[in-house]
Write a protein that holds these residues in place. Structure first.
Motif, PDB file in Angstrom:
ATOM      1  N   GLU A   1       0.979  -1.088   0.161  1.00 13.22           N
ATOM      2  CA  GLU A   1      -0.028  -0.229  -0.035  1.00 13.22           C
ATOM      3  C   GLU A   1       0.992   1.425  -0.021  1.00 13.22           C
ATOM      4  OE1 GLU A   1      -3.542   0.067   2.755  1.00 13.22           O
ATOM      5  OE2 GLU A   1      -2.095   1.510   3.775  1.00 13.22           O
TER       6      GLU A   1
ATOM      7  N   LEU B   1      -4.692   6.127  -4.193  1.00  9.89           N
ATOM      8  CA  LEU B   1      -4.356   5.038  -4.935  1.00  9.89           C
ATOM      9  C   LEU B   1      -4.616   3.613  -4.246  1.00  9.89           C
ATOM     10  CD1 LEU B   1      -0.436   5.936  -5.124  1.00  9.89           C
ATOM     11  CD2 LEU B   1      -1.936   5.721  -7.026  1.00  9.89           C
ATOM     12  N   PRO B   2      -5.558   2.766  -4.821  1.00  8.99           N
ATOM     13  CA  PRO B   2      -5.977   1.548  -4.466  1.00  8.99           C
ATOM     14  C   PRO B   2      -4.700   0.659  -4.297  1.00  8.99           C
ATOM     15  CG  PRO B   2      -7.035   2.229  -6.499  1.00  8.99           C
ATOM     16  CD  PRO B   2      -5.870   3.225  -6.289  1.00  8.99           C
ATOM     17  N   PRO B   3      -4.819  -0.036  -3.134  1.00 12.23           N
ATOM     18  CA  PRO B   3      -3.754  -1.066  -2.808  1.00 12.23           C
ATOM     19  C   PRO B   3      -3.267  -2.125  -3.627  1.00 12.23           C
ATOM     20  CG  PRO B   3      -5.703  -1.574  -1.541  1.00 12.23           C
ATOM     21  CD  PRO B   3      -6.048  -0.418  -2.403  1.00 12.23           C
ATOM     22  N   LEU B   4      -2.153  -2.770  -3.825  1.00 12.25           N
ATOM     23  CA  LEU B   4      -1.670  -3.635  -4.659  1.00 12.25           C
ATOM     24  C   LEU B   4      -1.842  -4.973  -3.927  1.00 12.25           C
ATOM     25  CD1 LEU B   4       1.633  -1.756  -5.836  1.00 12.25           C
ATOM     26  CD2 LEU B   4      -0.436  -1.890  -6.997  1.00 12.25           C
TER      27      LEU B   4
END
Lengths: 96, 483
Positions: free
Chosen positions: B76, B278-281
């Motif tokens: 994240e 930013l959406p998490p990875l």
């Protein structure tokens, strides 16, 4: 929850706000009442709720490594408070 | 009192991508005019939305795997707040408590040949900042070209105890970064930046001393010099009963000292929180396995294999395994010449080829178009068959290096084939004997080394095309026939 003047001063500093003494007191009272309101949430039982920082449910939003256009320098500098040549001109940073 | 040093390094490596970390803006800013590589995202205009560059993620994972890191399933970005004009948004997007690489290690080889493992705490992705220039007394000038360039921060455990270990760690890390194509390795341009955390404590004491951070070292040599200086400075303070202050110090190369730098933010209060834009990875195990499969054989493994499989000397193995381009070139040639010829291949590359490249202005890639696997293999075979001697072989190599012609063509065109006709050599031997009666007399009187002079004369007469051992035999035969 009652904030101390010192806490308000610290938050104002971090936000780069310069507050007069009367503003400081007004902010202290307003911020304290906002925190009181938020404190109501402490009553909710969240034992089974996973911690999240996101509400969109999106993951892995990425892009391919490809170059798109740059911003023309004059357009980029158009709203700058000041410029010198093609540079943004800013107040020198004085070390504390 | 003796002191023990504790050193940890933080390395910032710009990731080699075409575009920036969070937008398609051109990342190749190094020689670009001021503010020509910027877009709405990299100058932080309100309303812009960052989108993660997947190539930066891939390369960060590759580096992590090369350092034996774990790649967590969930990772994240966070916001790190600080107000400074080189950060146009007043925050930096970085990874805080959920970095992309954790718990790795790097093995270094010390000067005495021993190896040492240095732990890697973590490596995380972030965006580089813009650059400030001095304007006048009251103003600074900002160039945001560098703003948003993908940056990988690699944090070591405080496992190093000498400046030498720190230098070797940094060199090794750079080698791997460059080998993987993750980073250019250019310290002078600031594409790779090394900061050190250093403290001392009395020998035997467990508790670590006060940590000082050192910055501004733009070469490995200066990293070592700065640490040597800083350790001496701290020890002097400790011996004199003073207190070491926790601070950031800058290396002053000209003066050879570290100087206290007052910190940017008086009290660091970064107020990290998960980046809402930013959406998490989520890095699936399949994706990580694919990255692992992509990892090339690394320099250490190549070094060991070149010695065990090809019988190369340590020195040649080190010279050929350290850089991807050289290693690939060597292995391509060996694939054609055969493993049994790996040693002569290594000798040609580390000897004549490196010498000619060093004297010239071309890169290995350009030269490799002429010194092809077929050409070098052919040269090695011609030498092995005894058709040309080593001196002529070097001449042929250089000619091949310049023209790209096949060695056999060069040998035929210039008539360089070794003289194997014994009547020709016998005649040349008799000529040398007749022309040097004094040397012959010396030889006859027992000064046997005098024959070397005659060998030289025959070699000269045959323009180096004779085999010196055969010449010496021919001379002995002729001399023994004299009475």
């Amino acid at each position: 929850m009652s904030l101390t003047p010192e806490q308000v001063r610290q938050v104002a500093h971090l936000a780069r706000l310069k507050l007069a003494d009367d503003e400081m007191e007004r902010m202290r009272l307003q911020l304290s009442s906002i925190l009181d309101h938020i404190e109501l949430l402490q009553a909710v039982d969240v034992t089974d709720v996973p911690i999240t920082a996101q509400v969109t449910d999106l993951t892995n939003v990425t892009r391919v490594d490809a170059v798109t256009s740059s911003l023309p320098v004059d357009a980029a500098l158009a709203n700058a408070p000041d410029r010198q040549g093609d540079y943004f001109r800013v107040k020198a940073v004085f070390e504390e | 009192m003796k002191y023990t040093a504790t050193i940890g390094l933080e390395v910032h490596a710009q990731i080699l991508t075409k575009s920036k970390m969070f937008s398609g803006c051109n990342a190749a800013y190094a020689s670009a005019p001021a503010n020509s590589c910027i877009d709405e995202v990299s100058i932080g205009l309100p309303g812009t939305l960052p989108v993660v560059n997947q190539e930066a993620i891939r390369k960060a994972a590759l580096l992590g795997l090369a350092l034996n890191c774990e790649i967590p399933e969930y990772c994240e970005f966070s916001r790190k707040s600080y107000t400074y004009p080189d950060l146009p948004k007043a925050w930096q997007i970085t990874m805080y408590d959920k970095p992309i690489c954790i718990n790795g290690e790097l093995e270094i080889t010390l000067g005495n040949g021993e190896t040492k493992r240095v732990g890697i705490t973590r490596a995380h992705l972030e965006e580089d900042t813009g650059m400030l220039q001095h304007g006048d007394e009251t103003h600074s000038l900002v160039d945001y070209n560098r703003s948003g360039v993908p940056l990988l921060e690699i944090v070591s455990e405080p496992d190093m105890t000498t400046p030498e270990e720190a230098r070797l760690y940094a060199i090794k890390l750079r080698q791997i970064l460059v080998f993987l194509g993750v980073n250019s390795g250019n310290l002078e341009e600031g594409a790779l930046r090394v900061d050190a955390n250093v403290s001392i404590r009395p020998e035997g004491q467990k508790e670590l001393g006060t940590k000082v951070e050192i910055k501004n070292m733009n070469s490995f040599r200066n990293l070592e010099r700065a640490l040597v200086y800083e350790l001496e400075r701290q020890e002097k303070i400790a011996r004199e009963g003073g207190t070491i202050v926790q601070e950031t110090r800058g290396w002053d190369d000209a003066a050879g000292i570290t100087l206290s730098q007052r910190s940017k933010e008086h009290a660091h209060d970064y107020r990290y929180f998960p980046e809402p834009d930013l959406p998490p990875l989520e890095l699936s195990r399949e994706w990580v396995a694919e990255r692992r499969a992509e990892l090339p054989e690394l320099p250490d493994a190549k070094f060991a294999r070149y010695i065990s499989e090809f019988g190369l000397s340590k020195q040649d193995a080190a010279l050929l395994s350290g850089e991807r381009e050289t290693a690939d070139y060597f292995e391509t040639i060996v694939a054609t010449a055969g493993a049994s010829n790996a040693k002569p291949v290594a000798n040609w590359i580390t000897g004549e080829l490196f010498r000619l490249i060093k004297d010239g202005e071309e890169t290995l890639a350009e030269v490799a178009k002429r010194v092809t696997p077929a050409n070098l293999t052919s040269l090695i075979e011609v030498v092995a068959k005894g058709e040309i001697g080593s001196t002529v072989a070097k001449q042929v190599f250089e000619e091949m290096y310049r023209s790209g012609e096949a060695p056999t063509e060069i040998i035929n065109a210039k008539g360089l084939r070794q003289i194997s006709d014994s009547s020709v050599l016998s005649q040349a031997a008799r000529d040398a004997i007749a022309a040097n009666p004094k040397v012959v007399a010396d030889y006859k009187s027992g000064k046997l080394p005098a024959i070397k002079f005659l060998v030289g004369q025959v070699m000269r007469a045959t323009k180096g095309q004779a085999n010196p051992q055969v010449v010496e035999e021919a001379l002995k035969t002729e001399l023994d026939a004299l009475n």
